[in-house]
Write an enzyme that holds these catalytic residues in place. Sequence first.
Site, PDB file in Angstrom:
ATOM      1  N   ASP A 145      12.383  -6.999  14.252  1.00 36.50           N
ATOM      2  CA  ASP A 145      13.148  -6.753  15.486  1.00 36.50           C
ATOM      3  C   ASP A 145      13.538  -7.851  16.222  1.00 36.50           C
ATOM      4  OD1 ASP A 145      11.048  -4.512  14.999  1.00 36.50           O
ATOM      5  OD2 ASP A 145       9.448  -5.235  15.996  1.00 36.50           O
ATOM      6  N   ARG A 146      14.478  -7.486  17.135  1.00 31.68           N
ATOM      7  CA  ARG A 146      15.453  -8.433  17.858  1.00 31.68           C
ATOM      8  C   ARG A 146      14.244  -9.558  18.459  1.00 31.68           C
ATOM      9  NH1 ARG A 146      19.249  -7.433  22.928  1.00 31.68           N
ATOM     10  NH2 ARG A 146      20.039  -9.277  23.305  1.00 31.68           N
TER      11      ARG A 146
END
Length: 323
Positions: A145-146
Site C-alpha cells: 500500500d502507498r
Amino acid sequence: MISAKDSGRSGKTNVQKVVIQDDYDGQRVDNYLLRVLKGVPKSRIYRLIRKGEVRINGKRVRADTRLVSGDQLRIPPVRTGNSTVSKKYEKYLIKRIIYENKVIYVINKPAGLAVHGGSGISSGAIESLRACLPEEKLELMHRLDRDTSGCLMIARNRRYLRIMQQAFRTRSDLGKYYRVIVHGCWPGKITRVDAPIVKNTLQNGERVSRVSSMGKPSITDFRILARSGNFSLLEAEAITGRTHQIRVHCRYTGHPVVGDKRYGDLEADARALQYLKNHRLMLHASRLEIPDLEDFPGFTVNAPVDPRFESLEKNIFNNNMEL
C-alpha cells in the site's frame, strides 16, 4: 526492441513495431506498455488497447493478453510528454536498497510513496528506480500500500520474477512479516484471522476491501510483541496477499491500525498522532524470508522502521501511555 522515435518537441512518438524478447515472454500487454511508455497516463494506455490501436501480429488484444517471445507488438503514436518521475525519490531510493543479488533488489520503501504510477499518481517507486537504473529491466515483484513502509521486492530477472510469483501462489514457506500498531488491547487468543475479503473499486478508482462471505480466502497470523494502555504492537504475517489484507483484518477484530484513514478510528488517531510531526499509517513490512527457489538461493532481509514509526512506538510502549 525497436526504440521509440521522438518527432520533435511535441514529445509524440511514431508507430513502433517491437519484436518481443525472451525476457518479456508471458508478461501482460498492459504491464509491458506501462513500462515502455514512461510518462503516459495509465488511463490513456488502456484506452489505446480498448480502441484496438495496440496489436500483436496484426490482431487486436486485451489488457490481460500475454506476450509471447517473437511476437510483433504494434505500439501506436502517443504523446509521452515530459518526464513525470519524481526527482525527490530517484537517487533517494538507490540509497534505500537494503538487499541485492543478481536477480533482485529489496528496498525499504518510505511511507507515502506509491509502488507505481496510476490513479492520479504520476509516478512511484518502480518508475523512479527505472529512471536511476535505465540499463536494467526492473519489474515489481509484489505490492505494498502507498502508506505502508518497508520491504519491497524489485525483480532484475524475468525468469526469477515468474518463479517467485508462482511461489507466492502455491507455497507456504515464503514469509512476509509486518510490524503494526493497533488500537486497543489485542486478545492473546487471536493468533490467526481467517476471514474472506472482497475488493471493490469505486468510480474514482479507489480500492476498498471488506470481509465478506463472497470474498477470496484470506489469512493473517498475529503475534503480540507489546501491549500498553490502549495500544498493541503486533507482528503480522500475511499468509495470503489480498488488497489491504492486514488493515481489513485488524478492523474486523475491532482493533484498527493506528493512522489508517480508510479503515481506522479517526478520533482515536487524533489523540495518538499528536505525538507525531506527520501523520502516517503504523504498518511496516519489516522482514522477508524467501527460501531457495529452483536454482536461486534464498535470503532473509530486515527493514528498520522510520523515525516517525519509531517515535510513536517508543512513546507508547516505553512510556506506557494511555491516550
